[in-house]
Design a protein around this motif. Structure first.
Motif, PDB file in Angstrom:
ATOM      1  N   PHE A 211       0.833  -1.202   0.000  1.00 23.31           N
ATOM      2  CA  PHE A 211       0.000   0.000   0.000  1.00 23.31           C
ATOM      3  C   PHE A 211       0.873   1.259   0.000  1.00 23.31           C
ATOM      4  O   PHE A 211       0.552   2.255  -0.645  1.00 23.31           O
ATOM      5  CB  PHE A 211      -0.923   0.036   1.221  1.00 23.31           C
ATOM      6  CG  PHE A 211      -2.073  -0.938   1.173  1.00 23.31           C
ATOM      7  CD1 PHE A 211      -2.813  -1.113   0.014  1.00 23.31           C
ATOM      8  CD2 PHE A 211      -2.421  -1.675   2.298  1.00 23.31           C
ATOM      9  CE1 PHE A 211      -3.879  -1.998  -0.024  1.00 23.31           C
ATOM     10  CE2 PHE A 211      -3.484  -2.560   2.272  1.00 23.31           C
ATOM     11  CZ  PHE A 211      -4.215  -2.733   1.105  1.00 23.31           C
ATOM     12  N   THR A 390      -7.529   1.583   4.786  1.00 22.63           N
ATOM     13  CA  THR A 390      -8.208   0.514   4.059  1.00 22.63           C
ATOM     14  C   THR A 390      -7.763   0.575   2.608  1.00 22.63           C
ATOM     15  O   THR A 390      -7.463   1.646   2.072  1.00 22.63           O
ATOM     16  CB  THR A 390      -9.745   0.639   4.145  1.00 22.63           C
ATOM     17  OG1 THR A 390     -10.136   1.939   3.685  1.00 22.63           O
ATOM     18  CG2 THR A 390     -10.232   0.454   5.566  1.00 22.63           C
ATOM     19  N   GLY A 391      -7.697  -0.595   1.993  1.00 19.07           N
ATOM     20  CA  GLY A 391      -7.233  -0.639   0.618  1.00 19.07           C
ATOM     21  C   GLY A 391      -7.704  -1.878  -0.099  1.00 19.07           C
ATOM     22  O   GLY A 391      -8.241  -2.814   0.506  1.00 19.07           O
ATOM     23  N   SER A 392      -7.490  -1.878  -1.376  1.00 22.82           N
ATOM     24  CA  SER A 392      -7.857  -3.013  -2.225  1.00 22.82           C
ATOM     25  C   SER A 392      -6.682  -3.315  -3.139  1.00 22.82           C
ATOM     26  O   SER A 392      -6.152  -2.407  -3.796  1.00 22.82           O
ATOM     27  CB  SER A 392      -9.092  -2.680  -3.048  1.00 22.82           C
ATOM     28  OG  SER A 392      -9.411  -3.735  -3.933  1.00 22.82           O
ATOM     29  N   THR A 395      -3.770  -0.769  -3.657  1.00 25.86           N
ATOM     30  CA  THR A 395      -4.201   0.633  -3.718  1.00 25.86           C
ATOM     31  C   THR A 395      -4.918   1.036  -2.434  1.00 25.86           C
ATOM     32  O   THR A 395      -5.827   0.340  -1.969  1.00 25.86           O
ATOM     33  CB  THR A 395      -5.143   0.861  -4.905  1.00 25.86           C
ATOM     34  OG1 THR A 395      -4.484   0.469  -6.106  1.00 25.86           O
ATOM     35  CG2 THR A 395      -5.557   2.324  -4.999  1.00 25.86           C
ATOM     36  N   ILE A 396      -4.525   2.159  -1.871  1.00 22.48           N
ATOM     37  CA  ILE A 396      -5.211   2.695  -0.694  1.00 22.48           C
ATOM     38  C   ILE A 396      -6.529   3.326  -1.140  1.00 22.48           C
ATOM     39  O   ILE A 396      -6.553   4.172  -2.032  1.00 22.48           O
ATOM     40  CB  ILE A 396      -4.327   3.743   0.009  1.00 22.48           C
ATOM     41  CG1 ILE A 396      -3.056   3.086   0.569  1.00 22.48           C
ATOM     42  CG2 ILE A 396      -5.098   4.440   1.132  1.00 22.48           C
ATOM     43  CD1 ILE A 396      -2.046   4.075   1.136  1.00 22.48           C
ATOM     44  N   THR A 397      -7.621   2.904  -0.514  1.00 23.56           N
ATOM     45  CA  THR A 397      -8.924   3.495  -0.831  1.00 23.56           C
ATOM     46  C   THR A 397      -9.327   4.558   0.184  1.00 23.56           C
ATOM     47  O   THR A 397     -10.109   5.458  -0.120  1.00 23.56           O
ATOM     48  CB  THR A 397     -10.005   2.406  -0.886  1.00 23.56           C
ATOM     49  OG1 THR A 397     -10.002   1.674   0.351  1.00 23.56           O
ATOM     50  CG2 THR A 397      -9.737   1.446  -2.038  1.00 23.56           C
ATOM     51  N   SER A 398      -8.773   4.471   1.405  1.00 26.27           N
ATOM     52  CA  SER A 398      -9.070   5.469   2.439  1.00 26.27           C
ATOM     53  C   SER A 398      -7.962   5.442   3.478  1.00 26.27           C
ATOM     54  O   SER A 398      -7.475   4.369   3.850  1.00 26.27           O
ATOM     55  CB  SER A 398     -10.417   5.176   3.103  1.00 26.27           C
ATOM     56  OG  SER A 398     -10.626   6.016   4.227  1.00 26.27           O
ATOM     57  N   GLU A 399      -7.557   6.608   3.938  1.00 28.81           N
ATOM     58  CA  GLU A 399      -6.614   6.694   5.058  1.00 28.81           C
ATOM     59  C   GLU A 399      -6.915   7.955   5.840  1.00 28.81           C
ATOM     60  O   GLU A 399      -6.821   9.064   5.307  1.00 28.81           O
ATOM     61  CB  GLU A 399      -5.158   6.681   4.581  1.00 28.81           C
ATOM     62  CG  GLU A 399      -4.185   6.522   5.746  1.00 28.81           C
ATOM     63  CD  GLU A 399      -2.756   6.241   5.320  1.00 28.81           C
ATOM     64  OE1 GLU A 399      -1.967   5.782   6.160  1.00 28.81           O
ATOM     65  OE2 GLU A 399      -2.413   6.508   4.137  1.00 28.81           O
TER      66      GLU A 399
END
Length: 565
Positions: A211, A390-392, A395-399
């Motif tokens: 990430f 959080t990530g997928s 790729t980080i989707t939220s931090e």
């Protein structure tokens, strides 16, 4: 023959208070009795340097070799001579081999009676429901001739000093860390069952590194990461099994004993959680690095001696040191903070980076009002705050800022020091005003994933647990720095002058959402997440040898003297 008496030289002198030695009263309810007179204890006496470090040394701009450091900035020989004479007069014995090369700590051993007379500090045993501690309250006094030669005396009091900054997912009362903080004296509590973790997300350290865009096939070969531990231990079988599950070679892990501290694994509800988190996170994100774990008692003396041992360790030679233990500044004596900060200045001069967790109790750091955690508040330490990530895939989707105070699951520490002034490299970052005129240093410098609800999957005493806390961020950054050192071909040393420079902004993901209580995240540096989380591949080139890009200076080789025929 009658025993020859030592002349009363120091005993006839007026006494002075050792600056910063004021020790707070014992806060817990306890029974009290005098410490047994014949018991022998060992104290650590810090003497002044031969010459103060230059500002350029403290900032890592002018590196010193170990030889240069010892010759110019080791212990003052006159101060050592005075302390040895003082010790002899009061029936104290210098510990052979101290100070170690480069160190300014001379250790003295003697009876409780001798120690009380030597340092003017009554010692008592205070017994709570769970433990007995040796306690001193008030100040230490010294003969006036020692004024300026002695900077600290640690070890008279053995109360637990610090707490580990880890949190097991679902442990809303933080039992594990509290048990660990008491050095095993507190009542153990059951570890968290997997069912309590099912609602949470967890990642391996390798996933977190992805990430944060660690370089593909990152290597820290040739680097050693030092880790300070004030309790707990590790099991080799757990380390082997864990790294096998990651598909990585098992790292070389070496236990180093300081002040009698040892690798002592017990249960997952002890400080073992801290030890394993530190080893597994740092080694997993820095494949090929060796790990040296410095075990010491959880006292201010143990803390300083462990850090000092790591900095001056010429066997393991750590290039970065990770610290996941700490406590609010108000819980330390000034002499302890001064001595630890001075040790971190030595690390900077030698090109060694020190990372430290910023704390897990939000802007109060578990106290009244706003507080920051020490040693992360030292300007010579890279202070590591926490996020919820959080990530997928990769790729980080939220931090956002880690703040689970509403669920009793902690929040990142951060704020403004009341002890250390604003460093030059933070002068344009809009650090809030300190509570006291002496302060100003903003905490943290950087951040990373810490929320136990998005925590790290680690193995502790045969169990797979999800653990978070800023304790995970200090070893994460230590691993990042080890990778950077290997890739750059030189140690990073003190990072702040480089990373606060405007050109390094591209190496950080700015966290702009969330708060830790009194402070909110926003564009640029903030007192929750610092400069942000790493975009590692972009950041590494900025972590040059020194702020000026110069390599360490080497001493000129001495010509061998010719023998006369």
């Amino acid at each position: 023959m009658p025993t020859k008496k030592t002349a009363s030289h120091f005993a006839t002198q007026s006494r002075i208070i050792l600056p910063g030695s004021q020790k707070a009263a014992f806060a817990q309810t306890a029974t009290e009795k005098p410490a047994p007179a014949a018991i022998r204890i060992t104290v650590s006496v810090v003497v002044k340097r031969k010459a103060p470090l230059k500002t350029a040394n403290r900032l890592g701009k002018e590196r010193l070799t170990r030889v240069q450091f010892r010759q110019a900035h080791g212990p003052d020989p006159n101060a050592l001579k005075l302390v040895r004479a003082f010790a002899k007069e009061y029936g104290l014995t210098p510990v052979p081999g101290t100070p170690a090369p480069g160190s300014r700590i001379i250790k003295l051993t003697g009876s409780i009676t001798a120690m009380q007379k030597a340092f003017g500090a009554p010692l008592v045993h205070k017994t709570t429901e769970t433990a007995t501690y040796r306690v001193r309250e008030g100040s230490i006094t010294l003969p006036s001739e020692l004024s300026g030669s002695v900077e600290a005396v640690l070890g008279l009091d053995n109360r637990p000093q610090a707490e580990p900054h880890f949190r097991i997912a679902g442990d809303t009362r933080n039992f594990a860390a509290r048990t660990a903080q008491a050095g095993g004296f507190a009542t153990p509590h059951a570890s968290i069952q997997p069912s309590a973790q099912q609602a949470n997300i967890s990642y391996t350290p390798v996933q977190v590194a992805q990430f944060y865009q660690f370089p593909a096939n990152a290597s820290a070969a040739g680097q050693t990461i030092g880790i300070l531990e004030l309790g707990g231990g590790y099991r080799a079988a757990d380390i082997t099994a864990y790294f096998k599950s990651l598909g990585q070679p098992t790292p070389k892990v070496t236990a180093v004993s300081v002040d009698g501290g040892k690798n002592s694994p017990s249960t997952s509800s002890s400080a073992d959680g801290e030890v394993m988190l530190d080893i597994e996170v740092s080694a997993a994100v820095a494949p090929g690095a060796n790990i040296a774990v410095y075990f010491a008692p959880n006292t201010d003396q143990g803390f300083l001696d462990a850090l000092d041992a790591a900095i001056h360790d010429t066997t393991n030679k750590p290039s970065v040191i990770s610290i996941s233990w700490g406590s609010a500044e108000a819980n330390w004596t000034q002499q302890s903070m001064t001595a630890l900060d001075a040790a971190c200045q030595s690390a900077a001069a030698l090109g060694i980076t020190v990372t430290a967790a910023a704390g897990d109790n939000g802007s109060t750091d578990g106290g009244t009002g706003n507080n920051v955690d020490f040693p992360s508040s030292s300007p010579h330490v890279l202070a590591c705050g926490g996020t919820k990530l959080t990530g997928s895939g990769t790729t980080i989707t939220s931090e956002v800022v880690w703040n689970e105070l509403a669920n009793n699951e902690g929040a990142t520490g951060g704020g403004v020091s009341n002890v250390f002034p604003l460093p030059a490299w933070q002068s344009s970052t809009n650090v809030p005003a300190p509570g006291k005129a002496t302060g100003g240093r903003g905490v943290p410098d950087v951040c990373g994933n810490a929320d136990p609800a998005t925590g790290y999957t680690v193995r502790v005493d045969g169990q797979d647990l999800v653990i978070g806390g800023t304790s995970a961020v200090a070893p994460l950054w230590a691993g990042l720095i080890a990778v950077a050192n290997q890739q750059n071909g030189a140690t990073a040393g003190l990072l702040q002058p480089q990373i606060y420079a405007a050109k390094a902004k591209a190496g950080f993901r700015d966290i702009t959402s969330g708060d830790n209580g009194s402070f909110s995240a926003g564009p640029g540096w903030d007192a929750c997440t610092g400069l942000g989380s790493p975009i590692t591949a972009t950041l590494i080139p900025f972590l040059t040898t020194t702020a000026s890009g110069k390599k360490p200076t080497k001493p000129k080789p001495t010509k061998p003297t010719k023998r006369k025929k």
